[in-house]
Design an enzyme around this catalytic site. Structure first.
Site, mmCIF file in Angstrom:
data_model
loop_
_atom_site.group_PDB
_atom_site.id
_atom_site.type_symbol
_atom_site.label_atom_id
_atom_site.label_comp_id
_atom_site.label_asym_id
_atom_site.label_seq_id
_atom_site.Cartn_x
_atom_site.Cartn_y
_atom_site.Cartn_z
ATOM 1 N N CYS A 140 51.141 39.080 41.183
ATOM 2 C CA CYS A 140 50.871 39.978 40.051
ATOM 3 C C CYS A 140 51.893 39.770 38.938
ATOM 4 O O CYS A 140 52.984 40.343 38.963
ATOM 5 C CB CYS A 140 50.883 41.428 40.532
ATOM 6 S SG CYS A 140 50.597 42.606 39.207
ATOM 7 N N CYS A 143 52.895 42.965 37.082
ATOM 8 C CA CYS A 143 53.850 43.825 37.790
ATOM 9 C C CYS A 143 55.263 43.223 37.752
ATOM 10 O O CYS A 143 56.244 43.937 37.600
ATOM 11 C CB CYS A 143 53.472 43.991 39.263
ATOM 12 S SG CYS A 143 51.726 44.192 39.572
ATOM 13 N N ASP A 144 55.372 41.914 37.912
ATOM 14 C CA ASP A 144 56.685 41.309 38.185
ATOM 15 C C ASP A 144 57.208 40.389 37.089
ATOM 16 O O ASP A 144 58.356 39.955 37.150
ATOM 17 C CB ASP A 144 56.613 40.498 39.496
ATOM 18 C CG ASP A 144 56.229 41.384 40.679
ATOM 19 O OD1 ASP A 144 56.596 42.575 40.659
ATOM 20 O OD2 ASP A 144 55.558 40.897 41.601
#
Ligand code: NAP
Length: 321
Positions: A140, A143-144
């Site tokens: 992801c 997300c990261d």
């Protein structure tokens, strides 16, 4: 209209999954007056919610973030009285009717069921991948990606997801290597053009990642060129894997017909092999996994649910369609 016989934990329809398919089904089922419960899974929104920018969903000419679109769909479902509960389904019983649905904390019955559990990222299955999840291996970018300011990262894959997420990662990373097993990307032309115009992206053609390397964090990968057989090491701090999806059907295995790749088999009306159980979105879609197709099949599953329940008013639960 179907509520008169329901106990507190019995619903007309339970929808499992909160991606665009599940939420659209909830909008339609709620608006049709069905006593509707949507069980979200561990997180609200599914894979679409982790997409930074969705550019091809109609009605948003400038694009919209996946989490914002999820919020809007949820608001719309709740406006039509669908109940949205954040809970993970642990077990289903589709062999008795009403169907049984268990979560960690509750037990429900439902007269119809819509499976919208989506799909999850495929893993590479190579040494180091599992070990470094959360320490450099990610599925992801939204997300990261932020953790890779001015660092080098690798994106594995050549499809729309790999290319879109590689482009997103250039907001943070100094260099984004796309490692692709062939000499042509699978992604749409518009995305390929953007990649060619982005000097932070370098494509490593004809190659696969054979091992993720590191100590406490990822510091590189081993590569193999499939044409020359040459093995090399590429230094990077992050590895983002985008090599397609697997359908989230473990809950239903043995009870419902799945295809050879594990996707739920549906007919043109979203019906599955069990009367009263419908499926929508990526869990049954192998060809065009898009928000718009998920919404379309979610709507159809809800309309068919309404029809099924209306017919059920006049007869016993049918063994076969
Ligand atoms: P995908 O389209 O199936 O592409 C997977 C990519 O990973 C392919 O390039 C494939 O290589 C490669 N691959 C597969 N297995 C591999 C392995 N074991 N090792 C190395 N590489 C491997 O999957 P996706 O990109 O995740 O997209 C999934 C669906 O969502 C697609 O329908 C896609 O169109 C859709 N999607 C659309 C958008 C958009 O419209 N903007 C955005 C994201 C996703 P080959 O090319 O050689 O097969």
């Amino acid at each position: 209209m179907y509520q008169q016989n329901n106990t507190p934990n019995q619903r007309d329809v339970i929808i499992i999954g909160s991606g665009p398919a599940g939420l659209t089904a909830a909008i339609y089922a709620g608006r049709a007056g069905l006593d509707t419960l949507l069980l979200t899974g561990l997180f609200m929104g599914g894979q679409a919610a982790t997409t930074d920018r969705i550019e091809n969903y109609p009605g948003f000419p400038q694009g919209i973030s996946g989490d914002k679109l999820t919020d809007l769909m949820r608001e719309q479902a709740e406006r039509f009285n669908a109940e949205v509960v954040i809970d993970q389904v642990t077990e289903v019983d589709l062999l008795t009717h009403p169907f049984g649905v268990k979560t960690a904390s509750e037990q429900y019955q439902s007269r119809a069921l819509i499976i919208a559990t989506g799909a999850s990222p495929h893993k590479l299955g190579i040494p180091g991948e599992e070990k470094f999840i959360g320490r450099g291996v990610s599925f992801c970018a939204t997300c990261d990606g932020f953790f890779y300011q001015d660092k080098a990262v690798i994106v594995v894959g050549g499809g729309n997801s790999a290319v879109e997420e590689a482009l997103f990662l250039t907001k943070f990373a100094s260099t984004v290597y796309i490692v692709h097993r062939r000499d042509r990307l699978r992604a749409d032309d518009i995305l390929q053009k953007r990649v060619r115009g982005n000097e932070r992206i370098k494509i490593v053609w004809d190659s696969i990642v054979t091992e993720v390397l590191g100590d406490s964090q990822v510091n590189g990968v081993h590569l193999k060129n499939l044409k020359t057989g040459q093995v090399s090491t590429l230094t990077a701090n992050g590895v983002f894997v985008y090599i397609g999806n697997v359908a989230n059907t473990q809950l239903f295995a043995g009870q419902i017909e799945l295809d050879e790749q594990g996707y739920v088999i549906t007919d043109a009306r979203q019906r599955t092999s069990i009367n009263g159980v419908f499926a929508a979105g990526d869990v049954q879609e192998r060809i065009l996994q898009q928000v718009v197709t998920a919404c379309g099949t979610g709507a159809r599953a809800a309309v068919e649910t309404e029809r099924f329940l209306a017919e059920l008013e006049d007869r016993a639960y049918p063994e076969r369609t």
